[in-house]
Every structure is written in C-alpha cells, then in structure tokens.
Design an enzyme around this catalytic site. Structure first.
Site, PDB file in Angstrom:
ATOM      1  N   LYS A 109     -47.396   8.123   6.331  1.00 36.98           N
ATOM      2  CA  LYS A 109     -46.906   9.503   6.304  1.00 36.98           C
ATOM      3  C   LYS A 109     -46.668   9.980   4.862  1.00 36.98           C
ATOM      4  O   LYS A 109     -46.678  11.174   4.595  1.00 36.98           O
ATOM      5  CB  LYS A 109     -45.600   9.630   7.084  1.00 36.98           C
TER       6      LYS A 109
HETATM    7  C1  LIG Z   1     -46.860   7.845  12.532  1.00 37.55           C
HETATM    8  C2  LIG Z   1     -47.395   6.484  12.570  1.00 37.55           C
HETATM    9  C3  LIG Z   1     -48.497   6.162  13.377  1.00 37.55           C
HETATM   10  C4  LIG Z   1     -49.158   7.173  14.288  1.00 37.55           C
HETATM   11  O1  LIG Z   1     -49.782   8.205  13.548  1.00 37.55           O
HETATM   12  P1  LIG Z   1     -50.226   9.551  14.296  1.00 37.55           P
HETATM   13  O2  LIG Z   1     -50.739  10.426  13.216  1.00 37.55           O
HETATM   14  O3  LIG Z   1     -48.966  10.086  14.885  1.00 37.55           O
HETATM   15  O4  LIG Z   1     -51.217   9.176  15.305  1.00 37.55           O
HETATM   16  C5  LIG Z   1     -48.987   4.872  13.317  1.00 37.55           C
HETATM   17  N1  LIG Z   1     -48.417   3.937  12.539  1.00 37.55           N
HETATM   18  C6  LIG Z   1     -47.350   4.210  11.770  1.00 37.55           C
HETATM   19  C7  LIG Z   1     -46.753   3.124  10.949  1.00 37.55           C
HETATM   20  C8  LIG Z   1     -46.806   5.497  11.750  1.00 37.55           C
HETATM   21  O5  LIG Z   1     -45.749   5.751  10.971  1.00 37.55           O
END
Ligand SMILES: *Cc1c(COP(=O)(O)O)cnc(C)c1O
Length: 498
Positions: A109
């Site tokens: 993120k």
């Molecule tokens: C948010 C997240 C995901 C999922 O990502 P999306 O974009 O919501 O599909 C997978 N792994 C981790 C570690 C995350 O923080």
C-alpha cells in the site's frame, strides 16, 4: 483526459477532480474515458529510467494536468523507501517475485499512499480547490497505517483511520495506535472490515454530515483503492517489473508475462489489468484468494456471492467479502455499460449477490484465472518455497505461492511469471514462523529476532523501534458511530487551525 463514473458515463470530470472526490457523487467509481497506450518503443526508452521516473511517466499519461511536478512527487515518495521501491527477485528460470514492501509500513500500500498526498495537493492546485481535505480510510490492516504515514502533518489535510476491532494483527494494530501527527485520528469499529468499509461509504453518502463538515471548510476524500489516485501508482510497478525483465534479458521485448496477485479488495490486480489494457504484454492474471474465496468463485461461476461465512485468516488484509474494485472490472466486462453496472451494484447491496452473463465471463476468462488457498495450503506453500528456494514470504504472498503452484501443476503454463509480494514477512511474523515449522516466542519482539535467525533476512529498523512507542489512540466505536466521530474530529481540527 476525462474520467467517467462506472454508474454514470455522462458526466466526465478531470483526473484531478476524480482524485479530490475519491468517489463519484452517485456512488460509482471513476475510470479513465479511455486507456492511454504505451508503445514498445516507450517500454525500451523506460529501460534507462529509475523507478520514480517510470512511475511519473505512467502517471503523466493519466494526469497530464499535474505536469512536471509529478516527477518531484514520485522522487519524494520513493525516497522514503529502503532502496529500490519495487525490486524484482529471481527465484528460478521463469519465476520471479516482485517485492513491493520496502516502504515505511512494509506493505505494498505504501507504493500508492506515499504518493497520494502529493497527488491530492497537486490536484487541488490544478482545480483551484480551496477547502481542506478530510480523508476517511477503512482498513483491513495495511492501508490504514500507510495512509497515516502518508498524510501525517500534510498541509490542509486530516485523516481518520478505521480498523476492525480484533481484525488486524498485533503489529498492524501497534503501528496504527502509536501513530504520531497533529492531523490524525485512529479508531476501531466493533465489526469486521466490511463493516468498517460500509461505515466509510455511508459517511461519504451522508448529505447532512457532508454539509456539517463543509460549513467548517472541509471536504471528504478517500484514500481507499476506490480512489483512482490509489490505482494509478500501482499500474507503474507492473510496467517497471516487465521492463526489468527485458533489461536483464529474462524475456524478449513483447513476450507475454503472467502475474499472480494475492487479492482482497481487487485493487492491486485491477492495476495489472489496466496495464494490460495500456498495451503491456500480459498473459494471464492469476487472482489468488484466501479462504474468503468470493473472488475465485466469481471467476469460476460468474456469480459474485458475498452472502457467506466470513473467516479470519493469517492473511487478514485479504479477509474481505466485498471487493470494491471489482466494480471497475464488471464495468469493462459489460462493455462499459453504466446502467448494467449500477443495477448489479444495487443488487449486491440488496441481496448480497449478482451475476454476469456467460459472454462476459468468457471475456474475463481470456485474461483472468483464479484460485484460493486455505490456511494449511498457504502455510505449506510458505514452508515449501523456503525449503526449495531459501526465500521467505509473508502470509498474503504465501496464498499466491499456493495458487501459483496449483496453476502450474494443472496447466503446465511455461509463461514467465511474476508473483506479486505484498508485505514483509516480519509484519506477520507469528504466522510466518508457524508456517516454517518453528515455535512462536511469547512476544513479537522475540519472534522478529527468531525469524531473522531462521531466514537470514534483514529486519527493517523502524519495525523494532515500534515496541518502545507510546499508544496514542484508543477510541472504539460501534458500526453506526462514525458520523459523530467525524463531526467531533472536524470540530477539533477546525479549532486547531484557528
Ligand atoms: C491490501 C493487501 C492485499 C490485498 O490487496 P487488494 O488491492 O486489496 O487486492 C494483499 N496483501 C497485503 C499485504 C495487503 O496489505
């Protein structure tokens, strides 16, 4: 370039406006009117570029009105990463891991959320928007902290993060409740992630609340992946990893590459689909779900059915039953039909499910394939990859490892594949140790030291510093308590400004 809503294609807005608003007024998600194209010549040109340059180049195609300053913004964002922002690791011939977790909160993120505050500031300037921005974030664990880090003390901005009480890992919680900054509020909601997300969506749609904060000089925005400003920076790493493969001679220019992506809210993998639409030679997109397998069921049957039991797993950031960004894919599958998309989203809200046609499913199956891993399978994959390659992943990426392995066993697809790694193993240290067959010490601190011993991977310095930080946030609200919290926070923030 104009942006239209998935539920109303009639009223286009600029990209800057789409970022400021986060979501379209009638509840739809903004998408570009058409996808910009990146030619093979441009891919070659980008070989000599740094990651921030590649990112700024892709972003400038979507947000031309933000101009030259995009490069500064990308350089500033990715200077917060420990080394390269999106390094590619080779595990085997034709098998690569894209590590997206070298940012300040150790999850992917950060790629978008270190940049989003600058995108928002530039967008406000481009649009002559003078009100301050109140960012609301619902988090399954990782988005919240990344948004707090990105927005803390950013000018003319405040941020409220809402996480499900008991629904995030110890470390994720500690990261959030120790957050410093004059403009931040962290609270937990008694419910699961979908409840937190629904509370935020309801707040955005609450006319009375909107009026209340606007009278004090604030406007809402979203840092969740429904905001196009979250998606656009994610498109860049798909291009960048492809270009890295070209540059190192692992693939020929134009050769297709598969990506396997651990998925929850469908933001990360949707960015891959957008990259494909922009001309990137992508073969299959392998969508990997955990036990909350609503997405893999969807790609198999063409029915999205969120009306099912919710499981808490060792990959909490994927414990999601309502994958918001799937709406953008459904919109594409329907031939960009806003009326059909709206009807399906209304159905989802009312009945918990909707279906696409066989033709649409066939269209999606050209690009997407999907699978899911239960808790044991994910653990086995994590342990198995460590045995085979000496490489440790986190528990979310482990879901992708499992789904990838099954896909290869079933299809014998020899296309080079990149597995997208979404978090540092240290962020989910207890579950990772368990998967490696180790006992878990009684404190996270000791567990981190143990994993360092076992894996020989360096521990990020700021992670150990967490344990001596003071807890600054302890607010807990009920599912319907967000409106009051927002009002009080807006009052406090307004008082601080004076
Ligand atoms: C948010 C997240 C995901 C999922 O990502 P999306 O974009 O919501 O599909 C997978 N792994 C981790 C570690 C995350 O923080």
């Amino acid at each position: 370039m104009k942006y239209i809503s998935t539920r109303d294609t009639g009223h286009g807005v600029s990209g800057a406006r789409a970022i400021i608003q986060g979501i379209s007024p009638e509840g739809g998600l903004y998408v570009p009117e058409q996808f910009p194209f990146i030619s093979s010549g441009e891919l070659k040109m980008m070989m000599s570029q740094s990651y921030p340059e590649r990112s700024a180049y892709i972003l400038s195609k979507f947000l031309p009105e933000l101009g030259e300053q995009l490069l500064d913004a990308c350089e500033k964002a990715y200077s917060r990463f420990d080394g390269d922002a999106a390094p590619l690791v080779k595990l085997d011939d034709g098998l690569f891991i894209l590590e997206l977790w070298h940012g300040p909160t150790y999850a992917f993120k950060d790629i978008a959320l270190t940049l989003l505050p600058s995108l928002l500031t530039l967008s406000k300037k481009a649009e002559g928007e003078t009100s301050d921005t109140l960012v609301l974030v619902a988090t399954s664990g990782d988005t919240g902290k990344a948004a707090l880090e990105g927005f803390k003390d950013a000018p003319n901005t405040a941020v409220i993060t809402l996480f499900p009480t008991g629904g995030v890992s110890n470390l994720q919680k500690l990261q959030m409740v120790t957050q410093e900054g004059e403009n931040v509020l962290v609270a937990s909601v008694n419910g699961n992630f979908d409840d937190a997300q629904t509370a935020v969506k309801n707040a955005f749609a609450d006319g009375e609340l909107k009026k209340y904060i606007e009278e004090k000089g604030w406007k809402f925005s979203s840092a969740n992946s429904i905001n196009f400003g979250r998606l656009a920076p994610q498109i860049a790493y798909y291009f960048s990893s492809y270009i890295d493969l070209m540059e190192s001679g692992q693939i020929m220019a134009g050769e297709p590459v598969n990506f396997c992506v651990p998925t929850g809210n469908f933001g990360n993998i949707l960015a891959a689909y957008y990259a494909k639409e922009m001309g990137l030679p992508i073969g299959k997109l392998i969508c990997a779900s955990n036990k909350n397998n609503v997405l893999s069921d969807f790609f198999e049957k063409g029915e999205y059915d969120a009306d099912r039991e919710f499981y808490k797993t060792a990959s909490p950031s994927m414990d999601i039953l309502i994958s918001s960004n799937l709406e953008r894919l459904i919109f594409e599958a329907s031939g960009r039909d806003a009326a059909i998309t709206k009807k399906r989203m209304d159905e989802l809200k009312q009945t918990g499910s909707y279906s696409v046609t066989e033709k649409e499913l066939a269209f999606l199956s050209q690009t997407f394939t999907a699978g899911w891993a239960d808790e044991d399978e994910a653990k086995e994959a994590l342990g198995g990859f460590f045995e085979e390659y000496g490489y440790v992943t986190d528990t979310h990426t482990a879901v992708a490892l499992s789904v990838y392995s099954r896909y290869i066993a079933e299809t014998e697809d020899a296309t080079p594949t990149v597995i997208v790694s979404t978090a540092s193993p240290y962020k989910f240290v207890g579950s990772v140790l368990t998967a490696l067959g180790e006992s878990v010490p009684d404190s996270d601190k000791k567990a981190i030291a143990k994993l360092e011993d076992v894996s020989a991977m360096p521990v990020p310095e700021t992670l150990t510093a967490l344990f001596s930080k003071k807890v600054l946030h302890s607010t807990v609200i009920e599912k319907d308590g967000l409106s009051d919290l927002v009002k009080k926070f807006a009052d406090d923030m307004t008082a601080k400004k004076k």
